[in-house]
Design a protein around this motif. Structure first.
Motif, PDB file in Angstrom:
ATOM      1  N   PRO A 112       0.839  -1.200   0.000  1.00 43.31           N
ATOM      2  CA  PRO A 112       0.000   0.000   0.000  1.00 43.31           C
ATOM      3  C   PRO A 112       0.873   1.249   0.000  1.00 43.31           C
ATOM      4  O   PRO A 112       1.883   1.307   0.692  1.00 43.31           O
ATOM      5  CB  PRO A 112      -0.781  -0.117   1.311  1.00 43.31           C
ATOM      6  CG  PRO A 112       0.018  -1.017   2.182  1.00 43.31           C
ATOM      7  CD  PRO A 112       0.799  -1.925   1.268  1.00 43.31           C
ATOM      8  N   THR A 113       0.526   2.235  -0.824  1.00 39.88           N
ATOM      9  CA  THR A 113       1.278   3.493  -0.895  1.00 39.88           C
ATOM     10  C   THR A 113       0.271   4.637  -0.986  1.00 39.88           C
ATOM     11  O   THR A 113      -0.924   4.405  -1.202  1.00 39.88           O
ATOM     12  CB  THR A 113       2.176   3.554  -2.148  1.00 39.88           C
ATOM     13  OG1 THR A 113       1.340   3.677  -3.316  1.00 39.88           O
ATOM     14  CG2 THR A 113       3.049   2.311  -2.281  1.00 39.88           C
ATOM     15  N   TYR A 114       0.779   5.852  -0.851  1.00 30.72           N
ATOM     16  CA  TYR A 114      -0.097   7.006  -1.023  1.00 30.72           C
ATOM     17  C   TYR A 114      -0.674   7.055  -2.428  1.00 30.72           C
ATOM     18  O   TYR A 114      -1.827   7.413  -2.634  1.00 30.72           O
ATOM     19  CB  TYR A 114       0.641   8.301  -0.664  1.00 30.72           C
ATOM     20  CG  TYR A 114       0.574   8.573   0.814  1.00 30.72           C
ATOM     21  CD1 TYR A 114      -0.554   9.168   1.372  1.00 30.72           C
ATOM     22  CD2 TYR A 114       1.593   8.165   1.658  1.00 30.72           C
ATOM     23  CE1 TYR A 114      -0.655   9.370   2.734  1.00 30.72           C
ATOM     24  CE2 TYR A 114       1.504   8.366   3.030  1.00 30.72           C
ATOM     25  CZ  TYR A 114       0.371   8.969   3.563  1.00 30.72           C
ATOM     26  OH  TYR A 114       0.263   9.146   4.912  1.00 30.72           O
ATOM     27  N   VAL A 115       0.148   6.688  -3.405  1.00 37.62           N
ATOM     28  CA  VAL A 115      -0.333   6.730  -4.780  1.00 37.62           C
ATOM     29  C   VAL A 115      -1.448   5.706  -4.999  1.00 37.62           C
ATOM     30  O   VAL A 115      -2.479   6.014  -5.612  1.00 37.62           O
ATOM     31  CB  VAL A 115       0.822   6.505  -5.779  1.00 37.62           C
ATOM     32  CG1 VAL A 115       0.307   6.485  -7.207  1.00 37.62           C
ATOM     33  CG2 VAL A 115       1.888   7.580  -5.601  1.00 37.62           C
ATOM     34  N   SER A 116      -1.272   4.501  -4.464  1.00 41.24           N
ATOM     35  CA  SER A 116      -2.313   3.482  -4.656  1.00 41.24           C
ATOM     36  C   SER A 116      -3.579   3.852  -3.881  1.00 41.24           C
ATOM     37  O   SER A 116      -4.685   3.508  -4.282  1.00 41.24           O
ATOM     38  CB  SER A 116      -1.803   2.091  -4.246  1.00 41.24           C
ATOM     39  OG  SER A 116      -1.541   2.016  -2.864  1.00 41.24           O
ATOM     40  N   LEU A 117      -3.416   4.570  -2.781  1.00 42.13           N
ATOM     41  CA  LEU A 117      -4.577   4.928  -1.958  1.00 42.13           C
ATOM     42  C   LEU A 117      -5.295   6.167  -2.492  1.00 42.13           C
ATOM     43  O   LEU A 117      -6.521   6.205  -2.600  1.00 42.13           O
ATOM     44  CB  LEU A 117      -4.116   5.181  -0.512  1.00 42.13           C
ATOM     45  CG  LEU A 117      -5.202   5.448   0.528  1.00 42.13           C
ATOM     46  CD1 LEU A 117      -5.895   4.143   0.923  1.00 42.13           C
ATOM     47  CD2 LEU A 117      -4.617   6.132   1.756  1.00 42.13           C
ATOM     48  N   MET A 118      -4.505   7.218  -2.819  1.00 44.32           N
ATOM     49  CA  MET A 118      -5.102   8.518  -3.169  1.00 44.32           C
ATOM     50  C   MET A 118      -5.077   8.808  -4.656  1.00 44.32           C
ATOM     51  O   MET A 118      -5.798   9.706  -5.113  1.00 44.32           O
ATOM     52  CB  MET A 118      -4.312   9.662  -2.502  1.00 44.32           C
ATOM     53  CG  MET A 118      -4.122   9.572  -1.022  1.00 44.32           C
ATOM     54  SD  MET A 118      -2.969  10.886  -0.442  1.00 44.32           S
ATOM     55  CE  MET A 118      -4.109  12.093   0.211  1.00 44.32           C
ATOM     56  N   GLY A 119      -4.205   8.127  -5.396  1.00 39.60           N
ATOM     57  CA  GLY A 119      -3.957   8.503  -6.785  1.00 39.60           C
ATOM     58  C   GLY A 119      -2.770   9.435  -6.869  1.00 39.60           C
ATOM     59  O   GLY A 119      -2.333  10.001  -5.851  1.00 39.60           O
ATOM     60  N   LEU A 120      -2.217   9.611  -8.076  1.00 38.63           N
ATOM     61  CA  LEU A 120      -0.955  10.339  -8.237  1.00 38.63           C
ATOM     62  C   LEU A 120      -1.097  11.838  -7.960  1.00 38.63           C
ATOM     63  O   LEU A 120      -0.363  12.403  -7.137  1.00 38.63           O
ATOM     64  CB  LEU A 120      -0.407  10.109  -9.654  1.00 38.63           C
ATOM     65  CG  LEU A 120       0.937  10.750  -9.962  1.00 38.63           C
ATOM     66  CD1 LEU A 120       2.015  10.269  -8.994  1.00 38.63           C
ATOM     67  CD2 LEU A 120       1.352  10.447 -11.406  1.00 38.63           C
TER      68      LEU A 120
END
Lengths: 308, 308
Positions: free
Chosen positions: A259-267
């Motif tokens: 899980p990453t910020y990008v996968s959670l929130m989008g780029l």
């Protein structure tokens, strides 16, 4: 007011840090030790530490120290030791993190990782010894660092590195593979995994001076915002940069189903969040009442706007 | 003069140590930490620490403290923290030592090793976090331990654990497999691998009191002789005891082609050497001028005459 030149500021401090690491990570019999460290172990430790890297944590220590002790144009011995100690903790964490049972990475800063070069057992021991060496650096014999400050620096570093800090964050990271985290859980993981040592660097540097309560609280806020921003940007770079720019394998997070910020929130929202955290870091510096926070401000800018 | 009863002396101290470890190796948010440690990591740490063991190192800390501070019938907070800190370092070293890339041991104190029970990555992180926790214990917030003593204890522990101490000894051990060592090389290896932390335990306990220079030098000699005796006896037991008595796999040294005192000197001369070291330890205690060294003397006897 002159424009602050981070490159010029950094290069002088980096020279001091590199020289100090070169001197302190050795097989020499150090004061307080009867025996010399075995050469093979020291070689692996030096390989792990003396191969460059951005030295962000040492720079944060020194910048925070200069913010609270603006007269000291040279690094105080304590701040330099603290700067090297946090770098040793960071280096040991990379050595262990790269091992096959963790991330199984073979490339770090464009070179074979420690376990690839020296074997797994040596990598394990070199990491262990680097952690101990960090605390050795903070507790020199003689009066180079006052005992009260030695104790304070050890306290800050141990808590930043331990189960409620970096090691704890890595454990959450490990357990989170393949799971969906909420934003609060992701933030908690990153605050521990990366944030604790970055924030600890700032607080260790500040402890080498004499900040008032307001300044200390503001520096803590700066460290928290900048530490989290670092990780958000790391998540972004893992997606948008290539391996040769990063000096490590790109796209590993997605490959590993992390899980990453990008996968959670989008780029785009992640990029906006990083800028928001940067603004928070700058606001904290303004709140601090400290005059000389330009290096800390520039380091936060660099963290958020870096390309690798 | 009453006969000194080690069992009775030990059982009171062990109760304190076990209670303290139970209290200090937890996921609670400790003073000075913002975040709680993740439960899964703490579970592995507790498994590694709270499973018994002889607790020789904590007992050495407390016995040395009582030798230099004979009025203190209760353990001072500092000595108790030092006792637990050395045990955490010992525990982490066993966790890492048992891992597949090191000794690859599946059994420890009759139970599955940490990596067998929790996986390799968790074992690696639990060991790392235990090392940091040792330094957290030595640097409590508040005035439970004077800063000067905090700094001294961190200094002693870091040097005992690091590249010129325990980790260094393990590196020599690793490199020595399949090689013939001279007695001097074997002694150097053991002085680092086991001796440094045992001697460090004695010196940490002594630092919690106010020994004079003669007493301190004598305790250092005691620690050196007793520490080396411990390892000579370990080598002997690996040959003459069985796995169920040892609580770990017997005969591993020979199987792994590791140099030992028995392989170098033979069994009977090794046993004589252990007795000689024991006599040196007793002589050092007599030289110390300290009145209350009975627990230290009895612990040395126990180390040399133990069956496991």
């Amino acid at each position: 007011m002159l424009v602050f030149q981070l490159d010029s500021w950094s290069s002088k401090r980096l020279e001091q840090v590199e020289r100090a690491l070169e001197r302190w990570v050795t097989a020499d019999v150090s004061p307080g030790c009867v025996h010399a460290a075995p050469a093979a172990l020291v070689e692996a430790m030096r390989y792990a530490v003396l191969d460059g890297g951005k030295r962000l944590r040492p720079l944060l220590v020194l910048a925070a120290h200069e913010a609270v002790a603006p007269d000291s144009s040279l690094c105080a011995e304590a701040a330099l030791r603290a700067a090297c100690a946090v770098e040793l903790i960071h280096a040991y964490s990379l050595v262990h993190d790269d091992m096959p049972c963790m991330d199984n990475d073979v490339l770090r800063r464009g070179k074979p990782t420690v376990h690839v070069r020296f074997g797994e057992a040596s990598a394990l021991l070199a990491g262990d010894a680097l952690q101990a060496l960090a605390f050795e650096l903070l507790t020199p014999e003689g009066d180079a660092v006052q005992p009260l400050l030695q104790a304070r620096l050890c306290s800050l570093l141990a808590r930043a590195a331990g189960s409620a800090g970096m090691a704890g964050g890595q454990a959450i990271d490990l357990a989170s593979v393949g799971h969906t985290l909420t934003e609060a859980e992701l933030r908690e993981m990153h605050q521990l995994k990366t944030g604790a040592l970055l924030q600890g660097s700032v607080m260790m540097g500040a402890s080498c001076g004499t900040p008032d309560a307001r300044a200390l609280a503001a520096l803590q806020d700066y460290g928290a915002a900048m530490g989290l921003a670092f990780q958000v940007v790391d998540d972004i770079l893992d997606v948008i940069a290539d391996s040769s720019t990063l000096g490590k394998t790109a796209g590993k997070d997605a490959d590993n189903d992390k899980p990453t910020y990008v996968s959670l929130m989008g780029l785009a929202p992640s990029q906006a969040y990083a800028q928001d955290l940067l603004a928070q870091a700058h606001q904290a510096l303004q709140r601090s009442g400290l005059a000389n926070t330009r290096a800390l401000a520039a380091l936060a800018d660099m963290v958020v706007n870096r390309a690798h």
